[in-house]
Write a protein that holds these residues in place. Structure first.
Motif, PDB file in Angstrom:
ATOM      1  N   ALA A  53      35.922  27.393  50.297  1.00 29.01           N
ATOM      2  CA  ALA A  53      36.932  28.328  51.076  1.00 29.01           C
ATOM      3  C   ALA A  53      38.014  28.704  50.395  1.00 29.01           C
ATOM      4  O   ALA A  53      38.643  30.083  50.260  1.00 29.01           O
ATOM      5  CB  ALA A  53      37.350  27.909  52.426  1.00 29.01           C
ATOM      6  N   ARG A  54      38.872  27.674  49.728  1.00 32.33           N
ATOM      7  CA  ARG A  54      40.017  28.015  48.930  1.00 32.33           C
ATOM      8  C   ARG A  54      39.387  28.853  47.723  1.00 32.33           C
ATOM      9  O   ARG A  54      40.238  29.832  46.952  1.00 32.33           O
ATOM     10  CB  ARG A  54      40.544  26.686  48.299  1.00 32.33           C
ATOM     11  CG  ARG A  54      41.503  26.125  49.400  1.00 32.33           C
ATOM     12  CD  ARG A  54      42.794  27.129  49.684  1.00 32.33           C
ATOM     13  NE  ARG A  54      43.566  26.392  50.591  1.00 32.33           N
ATOM     14  CZ  ARG A  54      44.667  25.957  50.579  1.00 32.33           C
ATOM     15  NH1 ARG A  54      45.129  25.806  49.441  1.00 32.33           N
ATOM     16  NH2 ARG A  54      45.411  25.488  51.488  1.00 32.33           N
ATOM     17  N   GLY A  59      41.705  34.433  44.045  1.00 31.27           N
ATOM     18  CA  GLY A  59      42.496  35.666  43.617  1.00 31.27           C
ATOM     19  C   GLY A  59      43.429  36.204  44.649  1.00 31.27           C
ATOM     20  O   GLY A  59      44.417  36.448  44.263  1.00 31.27           O
ATOM     21  N   LEU A  60      43.178  36.021  45.836  1.00 34.03           N
ATOM     22  CA  LEU A  60      44.022  36.405  46.840  1.00 34.03           C
ATOM     23  C   LEU A  60      45.160  35.580  46.833  1.00 34.03           C
ATOM     24  O   LEU A  60      46.297  36.091  47.089  1.00 34.03           O
ATOM     25  CB  LEU A  60      43.134  36.182  48.204  1.00 34.03           C
ATOM     26  CG  LEU A  60      42.309  37.517  48.428  1.00 34.03           C
ATOM     27  CD1 LEU A  60      41.420  36.997  49.706  1.00 34.03           C
ATOM     28  CD2 LEU A  60      42.675  38.895  48.450  1.00 34.03           C
ATOM     29  N   LEU A  64      49.092  36.558  46.575  1.00 35.89           N
ATOM     30  CA  LEU A  64      49.984  36.173  48.028  1.00 35.89           C
ATOM     31  C   LEU A  64      51.145  35.735  47.238  1.00 35.89           C
ATOM     32  O   LEU A  64      52.457  35.571  47.332  1.00 35.89           O
ATOM     33  CB  LEU A  64      49.334  35.370  48.676  1.00 35.89           C
ATOM     34  CG  LEU A  64      48.394  36.087  49.866  1.00 35.89           C
ATOM     35  CD1 LEU A  64      47.793  35.410  50.693  1.00 35.89           C
ATOM     36  CD2 LEU A  64      48.955  37.207  50.582  1.00 35.89           C
ATOM     37  N   GLY A  65      50.569  34.839  46.092  1.00 43.77           N
ATOM     38  CA  GLY A  65      51.628  34.044  45.417  1.00 43.77           C
ATOM     39  C   GLY A  65      52.844  34.984  44.569  1.00 43.77           C
ATOM     40  O   GLY A  65      54.065  34.660  44.839  1.00 43.77           O
ATOM     41  N   THR A  66      52.396  35.972  44.048  1.00 45.73           N
ATOM     42  CA  THR A  66      53.187  36.880  43.378  1.00 45.73           C
ATOM     43  C   THR A  66      54.068  37.570  44.548  1.00 45.73           C
ATOM     44  O   THR A  66      55.090  38.300  44.076  1.00 45.73           O
ATOM     45  CB  THR A  66      52.357  37.813  42.619  1.00 45.73           C
ATOM     46  OG1 THR A  66      51.650  38.567  43.360  1.00 45.73           O
ATOM     47  CG2 THR A  66      51.666  37.191  41.539  1.00 45.73           C
ATOM     48  N   ALA A  67      53.659  37.524  45.713  1.00 49.06           N
ATOM     49  CA  ALA A  67      54.393  38.245  46.729  1.00 49.06           C
ATOM     50  C   ALA A  67      55.900  37.543  46.987  1.00 49.06           C
ATOM     51  O   ALA A  67      56.658  37.995  47.775  1.00 49.06           O
ATOM     52  CB  ALA A  67      53.953  38.563  48.079  1.00 49.06           C
ATOM     53  N   ASP A 135      40.667  31.445  36.809  1.00 54.48           N
ATOM     54  CA  ASP A 135      41.522  32.673  36.768  1.00 54.48           C
ATOM     55  C   ASP A 135      40.626  33.711  36.283  1.00 54.48           C
ATOM     56  O   ASP A 135      40.949  34.762  36.564  1.00 54.48           O
ATOM     57  CB  ASP A 135      42.434  32.528  35.584  1.00 54.48           C
ATOM     58  CG  ASP A 135      43.771  31.540  36.271  1.00 54.48           C
ATOM     59  OD1 ASP A 135      43.348  31.090  37.347  1.00 54.48           O
ATOM     60  OD2 ASP A 135      44.636  31.178  35.477  1.00 54.48           O
ATOM     61  N   VAL A 136      39.304  33.633  35.674  1.00 53.97           N
ATOM     62  CA  VAL A 136      38.625  34.624  35.273  1.00 53.97           C
ATOM     63  C   VAL A 136      37.332  34.645  36.024  1.00 53.97           C
ATOM     64  O   VAL A 136      36.229  35.200  35.665  1.00 53.97           O
ATOM     65  CB  VAL A 136      38.154  34.502  33.766  1.00 53.97           C
ATOM     66  CG1 VAL A 136      39.529  34.847  32.983  1.00 53.97           C
ATOM     67  CG2 VAL A 136      37.860  33.251  33.489  1.00 53.97           C
ATOM     68  N   ASN A 137      37.151  34.113  37.195  1.00 54.18           N
ATOM     69  CA  ASN A 137      35.910  34.140  37.900  1.00 54.18           C
ATOM     70  C   ASN A 137      34.888  33.497  37.862  1.00 54.18           C
ATOM     71  O   ASN A 137      33.607  34.050  37.958  1.00 54.18           O
ATOM     72  CB  ASN A 137      35.750  35.674  38.626  1.00 54.18           C
ATOM     73  CG  ASN A 137      36.925  36.283  39.458  1.00 54.18           C
ATOM     74  OD1 ASN A 137      37.988  36.045  39.205  1.00 54.18           O
ATOM     75  ND2 ASN A 137      36.373  36.662  40.725  1.00 54.18           N
ATOM     76  N   VAL A 138      34.830  32.630  36.682  1.00 57.84           N
ATOM     77  CA  VAL A 138      33.492  31.977  36.439  1.00 57.84           C
ATOM     78  C   VAL A 138      33.196  30.631  37.147  1.00 57.84           C
ATOM     79  O   VAL A 138      34.345  30.051  37.773  1.00 57.84           O
ATOM     80  CB  VAL A 138      33.971  31.258  34.832  1.00 57.84           C
ATOM     81  CG1 VAL A 138      32.790  30.403  34.374  1.00 57.84           C
ATOM     82  CG2 VAL A 138      34.074  32.581  33.948  1.00 57.84           C
TER      83      VAL A 138
END
Ligand code: AHM
Ligand code: MG
Length: 352
Positions: A53-54, A59-60, A64-67, A135-138
């Protein structure tokens, strides 16, 4: 008391979940089993669903983190490999039948205080294999190995002793790949079975029963950037595969997540290699929670796994985070490998 006749009309009665499968396997192979083993495995499946689930929101979570809602200590947004580790420690910690665990994320073996009795299982795991690729969706994954607590082991004994058992002692092994879909593959020594997570019902559903590794594939998988530093026999072996001399010209596939590279090798055949290199002369992969579980699954599916000098599962462990070279693949590729690598050990793929 009210007796109800089951009416499966409208429900999909053909679905077999991983829990149902484990219980059915137990009834078939160990009719007197208490069910405690399936309770242990349900802890692993739950933890992997939490992790999945995490991973699906990775990516989301970054967005959210950068917010600005994440503190610099990372207390709100945990790194996913730490989260995956905590999920497993928690889910296995609340199962009293688990005595000891060991994780790639922890230096030492872990025991649990406040238990009323002794558990009987030891569980080793890599909570999030290949996490540098996140980080690169692998695809990334979780790998696990289950052992029995050695006979006569007491709480006075050093838990590391219980963890240092050769792969031949594994009761079960498995992995989960968080890829284009999420799949769990496991064996308890009676074949290899795969279950795809159905997100609409939150259950792992049987999708690959009795997986057999093709005897010959068309891919080899190694990090060729280290080619110059592979021992000569590995280079010659790979050159043979590339040359077409086997009747097939092998192509290269390398993801850089063991769990994903192995999963492809299991389903499509071929060979995965992480040889000794200049940087990692003992090999890079970890014996107890990467190589051993993968080896048990490969052997159960008709393949073979070598350390370069014999069967992986025979390697005597000396420390929890011990590394090993790993060469794992189908029958044809592994027989050819043994011709190049002349094992010191007498076992060859043919003896599996
Ligand atoms: P990790 O457990 O720190 O993620 O490292 C293990 C990973 C394996 O998943 C993968 O097979 C290997 O490291 C890739 O290493 P390399 O980048 O040297 O090819
Ligand atoms: Mg790993």
């Amino acid at each position: 008391m009210k007796n109800v006749t089951l009416d499966t009309a409208g429900a999909d009665s053909t679905i077999i979940t991983v829990q149902q499968h484990i219980l059915a396997e137990q009834r078939k192979h160990s009719p007197h089993a208490s069910g405690s083993f399936s309770w242990l495995l349900s802890g692993i499946t739950l933890a992997t669903k939490m992790t999945e689930a995490r991973v699906r929101r990775a990516g989301l979570l970054d967005v959210l983190g950068t917010a600005g809602n994440v503190n610099v200590q990372g207390e709100v947004q945990q790194k996913l490999d730490v989260y995956a580790d905590r999920a497993l420690v928690h889910c296995l910690g609340v199962r009293e039948n688990v005595a000891i665990i060991a994780s790639e994320e922890s230096e030492e073996a872990i025991t649990f205080d406040g238990r009323s009795g002794h558990g009987k299982y030891v569980v080793l795991f890599d909570p999030l294999d290949g996490s540098s690729n996140l980080d690169v969706n692998v695809s990334v994954g979780t790998i696990f190995s289950v052992l029995r607590l050695p006979e006569g082991f007491t709480s006075e004994d050093n838990p590391t002793k219980a963890v240092l058992q050769p792969g031949t002692e594994q009761l079960a092994a498995g992995y989960v790949v968080y890829g284009s879909s999420t799949i769990m593959v496991y064996t308890t020594g009676h074949g290899v079975h795969g279950f795809t997570l159905d997100p609409s019902i939150g259950a792992y559903v049987l999708s690959h029963e009795n997986i057999r590794m093709p005897e010959q594939g068309t891919y080899y998988s190694s990090n060729d950037a280290y080619w110059d530093t592979f021992p000569a026999e590995y280079r010659e072996y790979i050159a043979h595969l590339r040359s077409g001399a086997t009747g097939r010209r092998y192509a290269l596939r390398y993801i850089g997540s063991l769990v994903a590279d192995f999963h492809r090798t299991l389903l499509r055949g071929g060979v995965f290699l992480y040889p000794p290199t200049d940087k990692n002369p003992e090999g890079k992969l970890r014996l107890l929670y990467e190589a051993n579980p993968v080896a048990m699954i490969a052997e159960q599916a008709g393949g073979f796994a070598s350390s370069g000098s014999g069967r992986i599962v025979d390697v005597p462990p000396t420390e929890i985070h011990q590394r090993t070279p790993l060469i794992v693949g189908g029958k044809e590729e592994m027989e050819l490998f043994e011709e190049y690598c002349k094992p010191a050990h007498s076992c060859t793929p043919a003896c599996v």
